[in-house]
Design a protein around this motif. Structure first.
Motif, PDB file in Angstrom:
ATOM      1  N   MET A  83       7.748   6.806   7.266  1.00 20.00           N
ATOM      2  CA  MET A  83       6.469   6.674   6.573  1.00 20.00           C
ATOM      3  C   MET A  83       6.663   6.712   5.056  1.00 20.00           C
ATOM      4  N   THR A  84       7.566   7.547   4.592  1.00 17.02           N
ATOM      5  CA  THR A  84       7.854   7.581   3.150  1.00 17.02           C
ATOM      6  C   THR A  84       8.434   6.257   2.692  1.00 17.02           C
ATOM      7  N   LEU A  85       9.310   5.688   3.507  1.00 17.40           N
ATOM      8  CA  LEU A  85       9.925   4.408   3.170  1.00 17.40           C
ATOM      9  C   LEU A  85       8.875   3.295   3.084  1.00 17.40           C
ATOM     10  N   MET A  86       7.932   3.266   4.012  1.00 19.18           N
ATOM     11  CA  MET A  86       6.955   2.182   4.068  1.00 19.18           C
ATOM     12  C   MET A  86       5.887   2.280   2.983  1.00 19.18           C
ATOM     13  N   LEU A  87       5.547   3.498   2.566  1.00 14.09           N
ATOM     14  CA  LEU A  87       4.424   3.688   1.655  1.00 14.09           C
ATOM     15  C   LEU A  87       4.844   4.061   0.242  1.00 14.09           C
ATOM     16  N   THR A  88       6.099   3.900  -0.080  1.00 15.73           N
ATOM     17  CA  THR A  88       6.584   4.168  -1.436  1.00 15.73           C
ATOM     18  C   THR A  88       7.100   2.870  -2.045  1.00 15.73           C
ATOM     19  N   TRP A  89       6.560   2.465  -3.185  1.00 19.83           N
ATOM     20  CA  TRP A  89       6.998   1.235  -3.827  1.00 19.83           C
ATOM     21  C   TRP A  89       6.761   1.306  -5.330  1.00 19.83           C
ATOM     22  N   SER A  90       7.295   0.350  -6.032  1.00 25.43           N
ATOM     23  CA  SER A  90       7.162   0.277  -7.486  1.00 25.43           C
ATOM     24  C   SER A  90       7.215  -1.182  -7.900  1.00 25.43           C
ATOM     25  N   GLN A  91       7.137  -1.443  -9.201  1.00 25.12           N
ATOM     26  CA  GLN A  91       7.223  -2.814  -9.691  1.00 25.12           C
ATOM     27  C   GLN A  91       8.603  -3.409  -9.417  1.00 25.12           C
ATOM     28  N   GLN A  92       9.637  -2.578  -9.467  1.00 28.26           N
ATOM     29  CA  GLN A  92      10.988  -3.055  -9.180  1.00 28.26           C
ATOM     30  C   GLN A  92      11.207  -3.264  -7.683  1.00 28.26           C
ATOM     31  N   LEU A  93      10.431  -2.557  -6.880  1.00 29.88           N
ATOM     32  CA  LEU A  93      10.532  -2.665  -5.421  1.00 29.88           C
ATOM     33  C   LEU A  93       9.127  -2.879  -4.877  1.00 29.88           C
ATOM     34  N   GLN A 111       3.238  -4.372  14.522  1.00 27.30           N
ATOM     35  CA  GLN A 111       3.489  -4.728  13.125  1.00 27.30           C
ATOM     36  C   GLN A 111       2.292  -5.384  12.441  1.00 27.30           C
ATOM     37  N   PRO A 112       1.633  -6.404  13.050  1.00 30.33           N
ATOM     38  CA  PRO A 112       0.496  -7.035  12.363  1.00 30.33           C
ATOM     39  C   PRO A 112      -0.634  -6.055  12.049  1.00 30.33           C
ATOM     40  N   LYS A 113      -0.957  -5.169  12.991  1.00 25.79           N
ATOM     41  CA  LYS A 113      -2.055  -4.219  12.772  1.00 25.79           C
ATOM     42  C   LYS A 113      -1.700  -3.215  11.683  1.00 25.79           C
ATOM     43  N   LEU A 114      -0.470  -2.700  11.695  1.00 27.68           N
ATOM     44  CA  LEU A 114      -0.075  -1.736  10.680  1.00 27.68           C
ATOM     45  C   LEU A 114      -0.016  -2.389   9.303  1.00 27.68           C
ATOM     46  N   GLN A 115       0.461  -3.620   9.238  1.00 28.66           N
ATOM     47  CA  GLN A 115       0.500  -4.320   7.959  1.00 28.66           C
ATOM     48  C   GLN A 115      -0.914  -4.522   7.414  1.00 28.66           C
ATOM     49  N   THR A 116      -1.865  -4.817   8.281  1.00 33.82           N
ATOM     50  CA  THR A 116      -3.260  -4.953   7.859  1.00 33.82           C
ATOM     51  C   THR A 116      -3.802  -3.638   7.317  1.00 33.82           C
ATOM     52  N   GLN A 117      -3.468  -2.532   7.982  1.00 35.09           N
ATOM     53  CA  GLN A 117      -3.910  -1.217   7.524  1.00 35.09           C
ATOM     54  C   GLN A 117      -3.347  -0.897   6.146  1.00 35.09           C
ATOM     55  N   ILE A 118      -2.072  -1.200   5.936  1.00 34.71           N
ATOM     56  CA  ILE A 118      -1.445  -0.920   4.642  1.00 34.71           C
ATOM     57  C   ILE A 118      -2.034  -1.810   3.552  1.00 34.71           C
ATOM     58  N   ASN A 119      -2.233  -3.091   3.849  1.00 29.22           N
ATOM     59  CA  ASN A 119      -2.828  -4.003   2.866  1.00 29.22           C
ATOM     60  C   ASN A 119      -4.249  -3.576   2.507  1.00 29.22           C
ATOM     61  N   LYS A 120      -5.003  -3.114   3.499  1.00 29.43           N
ATOM     62  CA  LYS A 120      -6.356  -2.649   3.240  1.00 29.43           C
ATOM     63  C   LYS A 120      -6.342  -1.423   2.339  1.00 29.43           C
ATOM     64  N   LEU A 121      -5.412  -0.529   2.578  1.00 30.67           N
ATOM     65  CA  LEU A 121      -5.286   0.661   1.740  1.00 30.67           C
ATOM     66  C   LEU A 121      -4.965   0.271   0.301  1.00 30.67           C
ATOM     67  N   ASN A 122      -4.062  -0.682   0.121  1.00 29.53           N
ATOM     68  CA  ASN A 122      -3.692  -1.120  -1.222  1.00 29.53           C
ATOM     69  C   ASN A 122      -4.866  -1.800  -1.931  1.00 29.53           C
ATOM     70  N   SER A 123      -5.625  -2.604  -1.194  1.00 28.51           N
ATOM     71  CA  SER A 123      -6.765  -3.297  -1.803  1.00 28.51           C
ATOM     72  C   SER A 123      -7.855  -2.313  -2.196  1.00 28.51           C
ATOM     73  N   GLU A 124      -8.091  -1.297  -1.381  1.00 22.56           N
ATOM     74  CA  GLU A 124      -9.089  -0.276  -1.708  1.00 22.56           C
ATOM     75  C   GLU A 124      -8.710   0.471  -2.965  1.00 22.56           C
ATOM     76  N   LYS A 125      -7.411   0.691  -3.175  1.00 27.07           N
ATOM     77  CA  LYS A 125      -6.973   1.377  -4.393  1.00 27.07           C
ATOM     78  C   LYS A 125      -7.241   0.516  -5.614  1.00 27.07           C
TER      79      LYS A 125
END
Length: 230
Positions: A83-93, A111-125
């Motif tokens: 979970m740390t690997l999937m939800l940690t990122w930066s401009q370089q990564l 995978q498709p459902k989890l990717q949608t959840q992560i994208n939704k979280l990023n868009s809400e931010k």
């Protein structure tokens, strides 16, 4: 007459002695067979650890385990690191690069459902903030002990915060990420290495060596999340 009686007694004793000796030998044979089977079972139960050589050159010893069994600490470590690997990122990564590599640790059908959840979280931010996020880090507070729900399947609860940073605000903001995470075993290691692996590839590969995959993630307050609702 007395001599003949004495000889007859000796003759009668010999067959009895032979039968008795045969019985003792048979009993001894059964005892040896029983001890042999006990030693064989003991040898199977107390097998010596195996030497395992890792791809980075390190060597470790591993205790034999059933294919569907995992230590609780192994499960908790896999969930926390994945979970740390999937939800940690930066401009370089960037997020897309992180997802392409870490998604190997998620089952194909989820995978498709989890990717949608992560994208939704990023868009809400991005909507909630007037500045685009430049970096985010998952800070885990607690991962519960695994609860076995079936053979080769477990559920853990994760209490964490997503720390989001912006160019103009280095203090960042904290977003609660409290989830139920479902894990299952696999027959083969799930992550592979390219010819020129990065540090992220190596991290995913080492996690995949546990032969575990995430197959469902639900909000901690979601009471409808169960095995019947994939």
């Amino acid at each position: 007459m007395q001599l003949l009686k004495s000889e007859n007694k000796k003759t009668n004793i010999l067959p009895m002695f032979a039968v008795g000796t045969l019985g003792v030998n048979i009993l001894t044979l059964f005892v040896l067979m029983f001890h042999g089977s006990m030693l064989q079972r003991l040898n199977q139960q107390i097998a010596l650890p195996s030497l395992v050589q890792l791809i980075d050159g390190r060597s470790i010893t591993a205790n034999p385990q059933e294919n569907q069994e995992r230590y609780q600490q192994t499960i908790r470590h896999f969930v926390g690191e994945t979970m740390t690997l999937m939800l940690t990122w930066s401009q370089q990564l960037p997020p897309n690069t992180v997802w392409d590599i870490s998604s190997q640790l998620v089952t194909d059908d989820f995978q498709p459902k989890l990717q949608t959840q992560i994208n939704k979280l990023n868009s809400e931010k991005r909507i909630s903030s007037s500045y685009q996020a430049t970096e985010q880090i998952l800070a885990i507070q607690r991962i519960s002990q695994p609860e076995q729900i079936a053979e080769g399947k477990w559920k853990v609860e994760m209490i964490a915060n997503l720390l989001v940073f912006h160019n103009s605000d280095r203090l960042g903001e904290s977003i609660p990420i409290n989830q139920q995470i479902f894990i299952q075993t696999t027959d083969e290691p799930v992550a592979s290495l390219p010819q020129s692996p990065t540090a992220l590839h190596l991290a995913a590969y080492r996690l995949g060596a546990a032969r575990l995959q995430i197959y469902k993630v639900c909000d901690l307050k979601d009471k409808t999340c169960s095995e019947k609702l994939p």
